[in-house]
Design a protein around this motif. Sequence first.
Motif, PDB file in Angstrom:
ATOM      1  N   VAL A   1       1.128  -1.131   0.277  1.00  7.71           N
ATOM      2  CA  VAL A   1      -0.313   0.169   0.161  1.00  7.71           C
ATOM      3  C   VAL A   1       1.053   1.342  -0.036  1.00  7.71           C
ATOM      4  O   VAL A   1       1.547   1.039   0.949  1.00  7.71           O
ATOM      5  CB  VAL A   1      -0.809   0.099   1.305  1.00  7.71           C
TER       6      VAL A   1
ATOM      7  N   GLY B   1       1.620   2.139   3.829  1.00  6.84           N
ATOM      8  CA  GLY B   1       0.558   1.655   4.623  1.00  6.84           C
ATOM      9  C   GLY B   1       0.356  -0.240   4.668  1.00  6.84           C
ATOM     10  O   GLY B   1      -0.925  -0.513   5.188  1.00  6.84           O
TER      11      GLY B   1
ATOM     12  N   TYR C   1      -1.600  -5.422   1.079  1.00  5.20           N
ATOM     13  CA  TYR C   1      -2.681  -5.630   0.595  1.00  5.20           C
ATOM     14  C   TYR C   1      -2.419  -7.512  -0.209  1.00  5.20           C
ATOM     15  O   TYR C   1      -1.688  -6.912  -1.078  1.00  5.20           O
ATOM     16  CB  TYR C   1      -3.263  -5.021  -0.033  1.00  5.20           C
TER      17      TYR C   1
ATOM     18  N   ALA D   1      -6.036  -6.835   4.370  1.00  8.00           N
ATOM     19  CA  ALA D   1      -5.683  -5.107   4.624  1.00  8.00           C
ATOM     20  C   ALA D   1      -5.001  -5.720   6.024  1.00  8.00           C
ATOM     21  O   ALA D   1      -5.032  -6.486   6.543  1.00  8.00           O
ATOM     22  CB  ALA D   1      -6.353  -4.847   4.273  1.00  8.00           C
TER      23      ALA D   1
ATOM     24  N   ALA E   1      -7.805   6.273  -3.426  1.00 10.78           N
ATOM     25  CA  ALA E   1      -7.491   5.464  -3.285  1.00 10.78           C
ATOM     26  C   ALA E   1      -6.413   4.567  -4.535  1.00 10.78           C
ATOM     27  O   ALA E   1      -7.412   4.639  -5.786  1.00 10.78           O
ATOM     28  CB  ALA E   1      -7.409   4.281  -2.955  1.00 10.78           C
TER      29      ALA E   1
END
Length: 266
Positions: free
Chosen positions: A169, A173, A176, A194, A241
């Motif tokens: 990510v 982040g 994923y 996630a 996103a």
Amino acid sequence: MITTDYVPGSPSWLDLGTPDVAAAAAFYGGVFGWELRPMGKNPSGYGAFLLEGRTAAAVGLLTEEGAVPAWTVYFTTTDAQATARAVVSAGGSVRVPPTKLGEEATFAQFSDPAGGQFAVFRPGRGQGGIEAVDEPGALVWVEYCTPDPAAAREFYGSVFGWQTDEMTVPGGGGSYTMLTPAGESQQRMHGGIAEAQPEHLTQTGGRRPYWHPVFATADCDATAASVNAFGGTVRMAPSDAEGVGRLAVCADVAGAEFVLLTPAPM
């Protein structure tokens, strides 16, 4: 992409456990235009949410002690008993054993080794899955939030045989994992795993991982505003996103979490 020609391992049903069915119906009716259709006379208040006359989800009263309001995702199986054995063999547990619905359909509910809850559904004659998918107001994706994506990949891979694709990510982040039913093309990709730290597991207060549904909307910002207007909460404001679309993390009037997504143009 979630479709209604359900194959093993693909999401096929979705229901909401809530302390107040009428309040849930008012909320989701306001946000998505769903209508509640009771399914027989039963103490659970179980009923279907309809989107323009087609089943989009279902709802019922919470029955387990200590249960929190939440959505449960059901994945297609051809043999609920075999899936139950696979769950236990992989370290999970059976919450509701395989149970018949009518003459042919069967469902069962489980917990994975980390406590994440999910279910399976074996359709029967005249008892298929949800009918409205991959359109505004309907299920478009499912997502598992966990601090340990590797363990989740191992468990669910052993149970369902999902094909996986990994990505990082942007912006730190985490990881994923995108999920596709065994033997299917990436066009049938239906969900993701996630990476989420415990403090970000808002559905369960950080106690355990969980699945939540992603519902499509033509206008993420407008639908997020309606979540607030009808008594829900926007936990993560609408944001873009890259390659995915515009999304927001929300909770309904009882605190059950879901995601809104306006998909990026193809």
